[in-house]
Design a protein around this motif. Structure first.
Motif, mmCIF file in Angstrom:
data_model
loop_
_atom_site.group_PDB
_atom_site.id
_atom_site.type_symbol
_atom_site.label_atom_id
_atom_site.label_comp_id
_atom_site.label_asym_id
_atom_site.label_seq_id
_atom_site.Cartn_x
_atom_site.Cartn_y
_atom_site.Cartn_z
ATOM 1 N N GLU A 459 0.851 -1.185 0.000
ATOM 2 C CA GLU A 459 0.000 0.000 0.000
ATOM 3 C C GLU A 459 0.890 1.239 0.000
ATOM 4 O O GLU A 459 1.667 1.459 0.927
ATOM 5 C CB GLU A 459 -0.914 0.001 1.231
ATOM 6 C CG GLU A 459 -1.999 -1.059 1.199
ATOM 7 C CD GLU A 459 -3.047 -0.795 0.123
ATOM 8 O OE1 GLU A 459 -3.224 0.392 -0.246
ATOM 9 O OE2 GLU A 459 -3.653 -1.766 -0.357
ATOM 10 N N LEU A 460 0.786 2.037 -1.060
ATOM 11 C CA LEU A 460 1.576 3.254 -1.168
ATOM 12 C C LEU A 460 0.646 4.456 -1.113
ATOM 13 O O LEU A 460 -0.408 4.459 -1.752
ATOM 14 C CB LEU A 460 2.369 3.286 -2.483
ATOM 15 C CG LEU A 460 3.423 2.199 -2.695
ATOM 16 C CD1 LEU A 460 4.095 2.397 -4.053
ATOM 17 C CD2 LEU A 460 4.465 2.230 -1.590
ATOM 18 N N SER A 461 1.056 5.455 -0.366
ATOM 19 C CA SER A 461 0.279 6.685 -0.317
ATOM 20 C C SER A 461 0.325 7.376 -1.673
ATOM 21 O O SER A 461 1.184 7.082 -2.512
ATOM 22 C CB SER A 461 0.829 7.616 0.765
ATOM 23 O OG SER A 461 2.126 8.066 0.404
ATOM 24 N N VAL A 462 -0.594 8.330 -1.876
ATOM 25 C CA VAL A 462 -0.603 9.078 -3.129
ATOM 26 C C VAL A 462 0.728 9.795 -3.323
ATOM 27 O O VAL A 462 1.297 9.797 -4.424
ATOM 28 C CB VAL A 462 -1.766 10.089 -3.148
ATOM 29 C CG1 VAL A 462 -1.660 11.008 -4.366
ATOM 30 C CG2 VAL A 462 -3.095 9.362 -3.158
ATOM 31 N N PRO A 528 -5.371 8.349 -11.666
ATOM 32 C CA PRO A 528 -5.749 9.768 -11.576
ATOM 33 C C PRO A 528 -5.144 10.487 -10.371
ATOM 34 O O PRO A 528 -4.702 11.637 -10.489
ATOM 35 C CB PRO A 528 -7.273 9.723 -11.498
ATOM 36 C CG PRO A 528 -7.648 8.421 -12.141
ATOM 37 C CD PRO A 528 -6.554 7.475 -11.777
ATOM 38 N N ALA A 529 -5.110 9.812 -9.216
ATOM 39 C CA ALA A 529 -4.578 10.464 -8.022
ATOM 40 C C ALA A 529 -3.079 10.717 -8.167
ATOM 41 O O ALA A 529 -2.570 11.784 -7.796
ATOM 42 C CB ALA A 529 -4.852 9.598 -6.789
ATOM 43 N N THR A 530 -2.360 9.746 -8.719
ATOM 44 C CA THR A 530 -0.925 9.932 -8.939
ATOM 45 C C THR A 530 -0.689 11.047 -9.945
ATOM 46 O O THR A 530 0.171 11.914 -9.752
ATOM 47 C CB THR A 530 -0.297 8.626 -9.461
ATOM 48 O OG1 THR A 530 -0.543 7.578 -8.532
ATOM 49 C CG2 THR A 530 1.192 8.786 -9.676
ATOM 50 N N ASP A 540 3.911 17.837 -15.402
ATOM 51 C CA ASP A 540 2.492 18.015 -15.692
ATOM 52 C C ASP A 540 2.155 17.200 -16.929
ATOM 53 O O ASP A 540 2.435 17.601 -18.054
ATOM 54 C CB ASP A 540 2.175 19.504 -15.914
ATOM 55 C CG ASP A 540 0.679 19.764 -15.887
ATOM 56 O OD1 ASP A 540 -0.080 18.779 -15.824
ATOM 57 O OD2 ASP A 540 0.278 20.946 -15.938
ATOM 58 N N VAL A 541 1.575 16.020 -16.713
ATOM 59 C CA VAL A 541 1.217 15.147 -17.824
ATOM 60 C C VAL A 541 -0.147 15.581 -18.359
ATOM 61 O O VAL A 541 -1.105 15.715 -17.603
ATOM 62 C CB VAL A 541 1.167 13.680 -17.371
ATOM 63 C CG1 VAL A 541 0.763 12.779 -18.540
ATOM 64 C CG2 VAL A 541 2.512 13.242 -16.806
ATOM 65 N N PRO A 542 -0.266 15.832 -19.674
ATOM 66 C CA PRO A 542 -1.559 16.244 -20.238
ATOM 67 C C PRO A 542 -2.674 15.247 -19.920
ATOM 68 O O PRO A 542 -2.434 14.035 -19.842
ATOM 69 C CB PRO A 542 -1.281 16.299 -21.739
ATOM 70 C CG PRO A 542 0.186 16.510 -21.853
ATOM 71 C CD PRO A 542 0.788 15.773 -20.695
ATOM 72 N N ALA A 543 -3.868 15.771 -19.757
ATOM 73 C CA ALA A 543 -5.004 14.928 -19.398
ATOM 74 C C ALA A 543 -5.314 13.901 -20.472
ATOM 75 O O ALA A 543 -5.858 12.821 -20.178
ATOM 76 C CB ALA A 543 -6.234 15.799 -19.125
#
Length: 792
Positions: A459-462, A528-530, A540-543
């Motif tokens: 389990e890794l946090s965001v 999405p959270a990452t 900033d990875v494009p959506a």
């Protein structure tokens, strides 16, 4: 220390055990077949230069680390090695025994050097005196015991489960009558009366053999080399233990066993005592290369320089390729040399395609548990320990069913092989297997099944996921300008009936395919959270960017994409990518087929599934260079599938942390690959895997030739030779880095073990500027002008 000095106190005893440990660490590890990775065969000799290492190995193994002079002479006659290459190599040699001038060097290249001869063991001398082949008897009896002792699930039973190696052998050998039948009377009693600890057995035998500190290490090294791959397996057990902060004394036990044999044979044939004392005296002499070994090292350096000259010309003539601000497609491949051919073909499909080179485990140091299994596989370079755990994301019912099926398969296999049922099974069921054997031998059976998608068990946090993703994207050099579709392509080889299958897979993934790493990274980067947390790390990875995992089959040059994260809005882009890769695959197959004996591009994939095919592909044969630079600097060059290509832009590398990682990890792994191919080619009798046609798998560990004896490690002869000539040109890897010279030197200063590889000539180092080889590293004195003519 894995030998326990505390049990016996005197200084001389300590010196002998220190010598034993040093000899053990001169042996390279050999990884089991289930996860074979390339290993530098001279790992214990990187403190020597080439000529000195040849002198040491000539003494203990009867081999040198250079080619036959006829091969150098042929390259000179053909113009591949020029007078300029020879003169440069001669000038740079620091040996006082080097030839006085170029003419003398060229004359020496026309005459064969004396064949190396290992110093004799007591077993060798006893064989000469009695006519009984004691070295072969030792190899056969030791191999029979070792195959059972170290079995990894192939055997139906093991002789002494849970016992340490020396104790287990003592119990076995005290009842094995083979030596006594051969004439070594009283051997069983001799073994039973030997000390009960390996360390004490080493000390007692050393005393009886007249060994002192000055000769002991060399004698011990000689005896361990005599055990072949079994000693390398023992070294692997120590390697694995030390990764976990523990130790293992199996290799010391093997040395003790071999010394007990020597002790017994000297007592049995006392007439060889004088000859043995002379051999010990030779072992005590300092290791020094002969003039012939110096000449051969100079010729090898000239061959290396000849390749570097051609490589420099290729890079100088290539026009840099400017990348688009936002490519239509980005495809990240492993740095494996086989991907260079495919990347070049893929880039030719459209100017909007950009490829990236990165180590195939994609920065995820995984311990992975596969579908229906409790075995944890290390999907990472063998220099590292797993930092994350993963498993197959299969429903509990499917996992349970897979386990039941696997157990049924194992039970059926054991029934077929059992002593009572095996002959009856062949009589009753043999004919039913006829169709299956025909289909399999003709490569008619297709297996396209894929395993369930992997998932992280931890389990890794965001924030932890974002840090991991940012570090990987930074290392890959794609922190901005992401394409709408980014492919993460691991690799593996779809071969069958090949014990060395894992050697064709991804070395950066520990001898496994890159599927798990690629699919996990795609899941991480699509999360999405990452993704939302990445801007805090400057990315900033494009959506609209989709990361999609795939697997490059290096035997067929086909790429399978995994639909784990495919979205409808990317359907057209994925379809276009598949079309590009299909065309690139046809081009790559055409290029590769020209190298493989009897191959045709149209049937290259079927070749890998043929049971009788000894050369399904060439693997990394031919590897000769490692380039860390922006891909645009080399994209216009045809590097012939011989270069590891790692994407790297020093202008974005703050503090040169990425440079340090590249030089200390991927470069070292590439050096292991290069030197294993080198060793398997120039010294196949010691560092090669032997003849595939007579291989038998032993213990699930490795192969033997025939039905027993020494374990063979390294690459089979068919993997480096086409039957008429070597398919691998044995060269020491040339490492080309586009970065300031001061930064490169700073990394070497910080890592002395890395610097040894360059200072002692096991690797060559060049600095690039705008994709051109402008500076050469001169061992111990920094960079100097490379001296290559650069294209305008």
């Amino acid at each position: 220390m894995f030998l326990k000095h505390s049990q016996i106190a005197p200084a001389r005893i300590s010196g002998l055990l220190d010598a034993a440990e040093a000899a053990c660490r001169a042996i390279p590890p050999a990884f089991p077949l289930e996860a074979t990775v390339a290993v530098n065969p001279v790992l214990g000799h990187v403190g020597d230069d080439l000529a000195t290492a040849s002198a040491r190995l000539a003494r203990v193994a009867g081999v040198v680390l250079t080619r036959k002079r006829a091969e150098y002479a042929a390259a000179m006659a053909a113009g591949r090695i020029t007078d300029e290459d020879l003169a440069d190599a001669l000038f740079c040699s620091t040996s006082p025994m080097k030839p006085i001038d170029l003419g003398t060097l060229k004359a020496k290249a026309q005459a064969d050097a004396p064949a190396p001869q290992a110093l004799p063991t007591v077993a060798d001398l006893a064989a000469q005196a009695t006519g009984t082949d004691w070295p072969e008897i030792i190899a056969r009896t030791f191999g029979l015991w070792a195959a059972g002792q170290f079995d990894r699930g192939q055997a139906l039973w093991t002789p002494a489960p849970g016992q340490n190696a020396y104790t287990a052998w003592q119990g076995w050998a005290s009842r094995d009558l083979t030596p006594e039948i051969a004439g070594l009377k009283g051997f069983c009693a001799h073994v039973a009366g030997a000390p009960d600890l390996a360390e004490r057995a080493i000390l007692r035998a050393s005393e009886h053999l007249g060994l002192h500190d000055d000769a002991a290490q060399s004698v011990y090294h000689r005896l361990l080399m005599d055990l072949g791959g079994w000693a390398q397996h023992g070294r692997w057990l120590l390697w694995q233990a030390e990764l976990d902060g523990e130790t293992d004394n199996t290799l010391a036990a093997m040395l003790a066993i071999r010394l007990v044999w020597e002790e017994a044979l000297l007592a049995h044939v006392p007439g060889v005592a004088k000859a043995w004392a002379e051999a010990v005296g030779q072992h005590a002499a300092p290791v020094a290369p002969s003039p012939d070994m110096v000449i051969d090292a100079i010729l090898q350096d000239a061959a290396d320089r000849a390749h570097q000259r051609r490589l420099a010309a290729t890079l100088a003539s290539a026009q840099p390729v400017a990348g688009a601000d936002r490519p239509a497609l980005q495809a990240a491949f492993c740095i494996d040399v086989r991907s260079e051919v495919f990347r070049r073909a893929l880039e030719a499909q459209d100017p909007g395609i950009a490829t990236i080179g990165f180590a195939g485990f994609f920065g995820l140091a995984l311990g992975h548990r596969n579908h229906g299994s409790d075995v944890v596989e290390a999907h990472l370079p063998v220099l590292l320990k797993p930092a994350l755990n993963s498993c197959a994301a299969a429903p509990e019912k499917a996992d349970f069913e897979a386990r039941i099926a696997a157990r049924a398969t194992r039970a059926w296999g054991r029934f077929r092989q059992a002593a009572v049922s095996s002959f009856a099974f062949v009589e009753a069921a043999g004919p039913m297997y006829g169709a299956k054997l025909v289909a399999d031998s003709l490569g008619l059976k297709k297996n396209k099944a894929t395993s369930p998608a992997p998932k992280l068990s931890d389990e890794l946090s965001v924030e932890a996921r974002a840090q991991l993703a940012a570090a990987i994207l930074t290392g890959m050099g794609i922190t901005k300008g992401h394409a709408p579709l980014v492919l993460l392509l691991g690799h593996g080889s779809g071969v069958v009936n090949n014990p060395h299958e894992s050697a064709y897979h991804c070395g950066a993934c520990g001898g496994h395919t890159g599927e798990v790493s690629a699919r996990l990274l795609a899941a991480l980067l699509n999360d999405p959270a990452t993704r939302a947390a990445l801007p805090a790390h400057g990315i900033d990875v494009p959506a609209d960017t989709l990361f999609l995992a795939g697997l490059h089959d290096t035997a067929s040059d086909e790429i399978a994409l995994y639909p784990d994260h495919a979205a409808p809005e990317h359907a057209e882009a994925v379809k276009q990518a598949k079309a590009w890769m299909s065309r690139a695959g046809r081009i790559a197959r055409t290029e590769r087929a020209a190298r493989l004996p009897g191959a045709q591009a149209a049937t290259l994939a079927e070749r890998a599934t043929g049971w009788a095919e000894p050369r399904p592909e060439w693997g990394l044969a031919g590897c000769a260079a490692f380039i860390a630079a922006p891909r645009g600097q080399s994209a216009g060059a045809d590097l012939g599938g011989r270069a590891f290509l790692h994407s790297y832009d020093w202008t974005t590398d703050q503090g040169f942390a990425t440079l340090e990682t590249i030089l200390t990890a991927p470069v070292v792994v590439a050096s292991w690959i290069s030197l294993q191919y080198y060793g398997s080619t120039v010294a196949p009798q010691v560092f090669g895997g032997g003849n595939k046609l007579i291989h038998n798998v032993t213990g699930g560990i490795g192969v033997v030739e025939g039905n027993g004896g020494r374990l063979r490690t390294g690459l089979p002869w068919q993997a480096v030779h086409d039957g008429e000539k070597a398919a691998h040109e044995p060269l020491r890897l040339s490492v080309l880095v586009e970065a300031p010279e001061e930064a490169i030197l700073g990394v070497l200063k910080k890592h002395p073990d890395l610097a040894k590889l360059f200072d002692n000539g096991w690797l060559h180092l060049f600095a690039l500027k705008d994709g051109k080889m402008t500076a050469r590293y001169r061992p111990g004195s920094g960079f100097e002008a490379a001296g290559f003519a650069q294209a305008a």
